[in-house]
Design a protein around this motif. Structure first.
Motif, PDB file in Angstrom:
ATOM      1  N   THR A 141      27.572  37.071  49.542  1.00 25.29           N
ATOM      2  CA  THR A 141      27.159  36.403  48.307  1.00 25.29           C
ATOM      3  C   THR A 141      28.351  35.930  47.494  1.00 25.29           C
ATOM      4  O   THR A 141      29.467  36.438  47.611  1.00 25.29           O
ATOM      5  CB  THR A 141      26.322  37.348  47.415  1.00 25.29           C
ATOM      6  OG1 THR A 141      27.180  38.363  46.897  1.00 25.29           O
ATOM      7  CG2 THR A 141      25.177  37.963  48.194  1.00 25.29           C
ATOM      8  N   TRP A 142      28.064  34.994  46.637  1.00 28.41           N
ATOM      9  CA  TRP A 142      29.072  34.450  45.738  1.00 28.41           C
ATOM     10  C   TRP A 142      29.618  35.548  44.829  1.00 28.41           C
ATOM     11  O   TRP A 142      30.826  35.637  44.587  1.00 28.41           O
ATOM     12  CB  TRP A 142      28.417  33.338  44.918  1.00 28.41           C
ATOM     13  CG  TRP A 142      29.331  32.520  44.080  1.00 28.41           C
ATOM     14  CD1 TRP A 142      29.685  32.765  42.789  1.00 28.41           C
ATOM     15  CD2 TRP A 142      30.015  31.330  44.468  1.00 28.41           C
ATOM     16  NE1 TRP A 142      30.534  31.795  42.343  1.00 28.41           N
ATOM     17  CE2 TRP A 142      30.758  30.897  43.343  1.00 28.41           C
ATOM     18  CE3 TRP A 142      30.074  30.588  45.639  1.00 28.41           C
ATOM     19  CZ2 TRP A 142      31.540  29.748  43.382  1.00 28.41           C
ATOM     20  CZ3 TRP A 142      30.853  29.445  45.663  1.00 28.41           C
ATOM     21  CH2 TRP A 142      31.574  29.042  44.547  1.00 28.41           C
ATOM     22  N   ALA A 143      28.717  36.399  44.331  1.00 25.45           N
ATOM     23  CA  ALA A 143      29.146  37.470  43.419  1.00 25.45           C
ATOM     24  C   ALA A 143      30.099  38.428  44.128  1.00 25.45           C
ATOM     25  O   ALA A 143      31.090  38.883  43.542  1.00 25.45           O
ATOM     26  CB  ALA A 143      27.928  38.226  42.897  1.00 25.45           C
ATOM     27  N   ASP A 144      29.814  38.723  45.395  1.00 24.98           N
ATOM     28  CA  ASP A 144      30.720  39.589  46.156  1.00 24.98           C
ATOM     29  C   ASP A 144      32.094  38.938  46.289  1.00 24.98           C
ATOM     30  O   ASP A 144      33.131  39.602  46.201  1.00 24.98           O
ATOM     31  CB  ASP A 144      30.155  39.841  47.554  1.00 24.98           C
ATOM     32  CG  ASP A 144      28.985  40.821  47.527  1.00 24.98           C
ATOM     33  OD1 ASP A 144      28.874  41.578  46.548  1.00 24.98           O
ATOM     34  OD2 ASP A 144      28.195  40.815  48.484  1.00 24.98           O
ATOM     35  N   ALA A 145      32.086  37.638  46.540  1.00 22.08           N
ATOM     36  CA  ALA A 145      33.366  36.931  46.688  1.00 22.08           C
ATOM     37  C   ALA A 145      34.167  37.007  45.390  1.00 22.08           C
ATOM     38  O   ALA A 145      35.394  37.172  45.412  1.00 22.08           O
ATOM     39  CB  ALA A 145      33.111  35.479  47.084  1.00 22.08           C
ATOM     40  N   GLU A 146      33.490  36.905  44.279  1.00 15.55           N
ATOM     41  CA  GLU A 146      34.191  37.021  42.995  1.00 15.55           C
ATOM     42  C   GLU A 146      34.779  38.423  42.834  1.00 15.55           C
ATOM     43  O   GLU A 146      35.900  38.590  42.343  1.00 15.55           O
ATOM     44  CB  GLU A 146      33.236  36.706  41.848  1.00 15.55           C
ATOM     45  CG  GLU A 146      32.819  35.244  41.802  1.00 15.55           C
ATOM     46  CD  GLU A 146      32.180  34.868  40.471  1.00 15.55           C
ATOM     47  OE1 GLU A 146      31.875  35.777  39.668  1.00 15.55           O
ATOM     48  OE2 GLU A 146      32.005  33.657  40.230  1.00 15.55           O
ATOM     49  N   ASP A 147      34.006  39.415  43.233  1.00 18.57           N
ATOM     50  CA  ASP A 147      34.516  40.793  43.159  1.00 18.57           C
ATOM     51  C   ASP A 147      35.777  40.954  43.998  1.00 18.57           C
ATOM     52  O   ASP A 147      36.777  41.527  43.572  1.00 18.57           O
ATOM     53  CB  ASP A 147      33.453  41.776  43.657  1.00 18.57           C
ATOM     54  CG  ASP A 147      32.394  42.041  42.602  1.00 18.57           C
ATOM     55  OD1 ASP A 147      32.566  41.567  41.470  1.00 18.57           O
ATOM     56  OD2 ASP A 147      31.408  42.735  42.916  1.00 18.57           O
ATOM     57  N   VAL A 148      35.674  40.450  45.239  1.00 14.80           N
ATOM     58  CA  VAL A 148      36.809  40.593  46.148  1.00 14.80           C
ATOM     59  C   VAL A 148      38.028  39.899  45.566  1.00 14.80           C
ATOM     60  O   VAL A 148      39.143  40.444  45.567  1.00 14.80           O
ATOM     61  CB  VAL A 148      36.458  40.018  47.546  1.00 14.80           C
ATOM     62  CG1 VAL A 148      37.716  39.878  48.407  1.00 14.80           C
ATOM     63  CG2 VAL A 148      35.432  40.902  48.238  1.00 14.80           C
TER      64      VAL A 148
END
Lengths: 476, 202
Positions: free
Chosen positions: B45-52
């Motif tokens: 997900t996009w949100a996961d990518a932001e977290d990473v």
């Protein structure tokens, strides 16, 4: 028709959302602000008398201009001083000057990322890792003064020396060869392995390796060629770790790969040598390692590792492992006729079923699986120790004045090797869990953590406890 | 909006910021896109990518590694990004979570550009999705080699495997993509023919 090389074009202009940059920087500022109190306390503590013996601090007006004199009299910038103070607050036994100077060249640098930074070596006169291989000889340092050329040479092991890299439970083990010393006037260091098990080979991983997808061996083509030439790879070996691919080296020399390989192989076979055996290599003492710790040798890039293999003993270490070997061997057999092929395939299926039945028993519960893997892991350390006992590590130094020195070392297991190995295993499982791979019969017991995050958030004493020590066995 | 989790992943209990803000900012400017692309290709997900993305640069802020040059820093960032992605996947597996993929469309930046038709084609989108569905090890090799343009040796250093293993993973990935995409996929790599492209969320 889509092509993979279009990926770069499609992704090429992809940029992170603008708000992420601000969020990261905001968080950095928040964290730094949270550190400020600690930093101030650390700095005040240092200024108020903790720094003595020539380290008395001088305050130059406001705190923001504080300057201290670190050991050796070197002036330390506010940044370096603050970091040293912070380290003291954290109980880190960092050496002030060394840490500060390293931080100036690296972490604390305000230089642009991507600009060529000063290498660490050379900025810290006391650093043990002065030699690129991390293993070197030095003049004996008795009384704090370097001895004269020709004096006995000595070797030291750092705390993390000879610890496993990757923590793989399997038929090979890679140890960090992080032994070090410093010395004056050394020009070159030649490392050598002697003994029946000694080899210096190419390849960062031993091959063949079992492939979980195919359920069989996958041979590296180069090593397969050597096997076809009769080179036995199944016994145990002790090797320096190099990653130089001879095929690549051949290409770089303007030769066709096959020609280069054939020439080198023929050359060594004619000399009565195993083509893989490269017992020694020489490095310039002053050479800096690459960013990933590699450095150039005549055989290609080398890592600071010692690789130990013990294939035959490993595959016989218990009945489950032996059953897996039987399956892998059976599955590797083809057939010249369809009948022969079918018979071999049936035999492979039967061998697989036999192995999986045994595996299911040991993997019935997490506890039983843990116990089995721990036992195999412990056995692997014992087998590695047996292999290491068969080799002698030689170090030859050539000094600027032309003199030379030679020492022999042997790597020995600590007395309580089983206990330390079990503790290490327990720590890794606590940290990372057994993982679903451990339950996969096609993978087990090749259980490893190397694919996952190796950086611990908190130090665990069990992961730094020494498994091996090094003894000077130089004959008088 | 990403869910920032430095308190856990950066180890706020034991870690401290040791780098200049300017260093972090410049690192984001120069290598942030590569980290972002890596995250997008390896998390669902996009949100996961932001977290990473955030975790990678906060870790950089807290890490004292001395980088020899920009390539060293880039390799470090990509390696940490991949490790964060693997961490995320492991945590999800342990918790038994199943997360659907965000609807991400791969489209060219310049709709009127000469290659727009090709880049906009369903075939390219299918290829990107097929790459994202590859086993993690193959996907990592493909993304670093084809997506980031790293050589096999450079990929090997990031992934800490030998170059021949990289080539093997790439070969298997191409074979798998060929099976998945059939005639819509050309497994032969060619020189980069396109100048622009972009990734947009739906």
């Amino acid at each position: 028709m889509a092509r993979l090389d279009q990926m770069r074009s499609v992704l090429g202009r992809c940029t992170p959302p603008e708000h992420l940059r601000g969020q990261v920087l905001d968080q950095v500022r928040t964290m730094r602000a949270g550190q400020r109190e600690d930093t101030i306390r650390g700095a005040h503590a240092a200024l108020s008398g903790k720094v003595k013996d020539g380290r008395d601090g001088r305050r130059g007006g406001a705190f923001g201009h504080a300057v201290a004199v670190a050991p050796g009299g070197a002036a330390v910038s506010r940044r370096g001083f603050v970091i040293a103070g912070a380290a003291a607050c954290l109980g880190v036994g960092a050496v002030g000057v060394g840490l500060a100077s390293r931080m100036r060249g690296g972490a604390g640098s305000g230089g642009a990322p991507g600009a060529s930074g000063a290498a660490a070596a050379g900025t810290d006169a006391g650093a043990l890792a002065a030699n690129p291989f991390g293993l070197a000889v030095a003049y004996a340092d008795e009384g704090g003064e370097p001895a004269e050329p020709g004096s006995p040479v000595a070797l030291e092991a750092r705390l993390d020396g000879l610890l496993p890299i990757g923590d793989t439970t399997g038929w090979y083990m890679t140890l960090k060869l992080n032994l070090a010393c410093v010395g004056e006037g050394i020009e070159t260091v030649t490392y050598s392995l002697a003994g029946d098990a000694a080899r210096v080979t190419d390849g960062s991983e031993p091959s063949p390796v079992p492939d979980p997808l195919l359920g069989t061996y996958v041979y590296d083509s180069y090593e397969q060629e050597l096997q076809e030439k009769g080179v036995n790879q199944t016994g145990g070996t002790v090797q320096f770790g190099t990653m130089g691919d001879p095929r690549i080296r051949g290409t770089e020399q303007g030769m066709r790969v096959d020609d280069w390989l054939s020439a080198r192989t023929a050359e060594r076979l004619e000399a009565g040598l195993d083509p893989l055996e490269m017992f020694s290599f020489t490095v310039d003492y002053a050479d800096e390692p690459g960013w990933d710790g590699t450095f150039a040798t005549e055989w290609g890039e080398a890592y600071r590792v010692l690789r130990v293999t013990f294939q035959d003993a490993f595959w016989a270490c218990d009945e489950v492992v032996a059953a897996k070997r039987a399956w892998l061997d059976a599955s590797a057999k083809g057939g010249e006729t369809s009948e022969e092929l079918q018979a071999n395939q049936e035999a492979a299926r039967a061998a697989r079923a036999a192995y999986e039945e045994l595996f299911c028993e040991v993997a019935a519960t997490e506890e039983s699986l843990y116990a089995w893997l721990q036992s195999v892991n412990r056995t692997c350390f014992g087998l590695a120790a047996e292999m290491l006992a068969q080799v002698t590590l030689g170090v030859d130094a050539t000094f600027a004045d032309g003199s030379t020195a030679h020492r022999d070392y042997r790597i020995e297991p600590v007395e309580n090797l089983d206990e330390v190995a079990d503790g290490r295993f327990a720590a890794l499982v606590e940290r990372y869990g057994l993982g679903e791979e451990a339950y996969d019969p096609s993978l087990a017991p090749f259980w490893n953590f190397s694919d996952y995050v190796p950086e611990p958030d908190e130090p665990d004493e069990r992961l730094t406890r020494a498994l091996f020590s090094i003894a000077d066995v130089t004959e008088a | 909006m990403g869910r920032f989790r430095c308190g856990r992943d950066c180890g706020a209990a034991g870690r401290r910021v040791v780098r200049d803000e300017a260093f972090i900012a410049q690192a984001m400017d120069r290598w942030g896109p590569a980290v972002w692309r890596t995250a997008l290709m390896h998390v669902p997900t996009w949100a996961d990518a932001e977290d990473v993305y955030q975790e990678v640069f906060i870790r950089l802020a807290c890490d004292a590694t001395e980088f020899a040059d920009g390539e060293h820093l880039k390799a470090w960032l990509l390696r940490v990004a991949l490790n964060r992605c693997r961490d995320l996947a492991r945590r999800r597996r342990r918790r038994g979570e199943v997360v659907g993929l965000d609807d991400i469309a791969f489209e060219p930046v310049d709709p009127g550009g000469p290659e727009a038709d090709v880049l906009r084609s369903d075939e390219v989108n299918r290829l990107m999705w097929a790459v994202k569905a590859l086993p993690a090890k193959q996907r990592e090799a493909v993304q670093l080699h084809y997506g980031e343009g790293l050589s096999c040796d450079e990929v090997a250093r990031v992934l800490k495997i030998k170059p021949s293993a990289v080539r093997m993973r790439l070969k298997r990935a191409r074979e798998r993509l060929q099976r998945e995409l059939g005639g819509a996929f050309d497994g032969e790599a060619r020189p980069d023919a396109f100048g622009v492209g972009a990734l947009h969320t739906a």
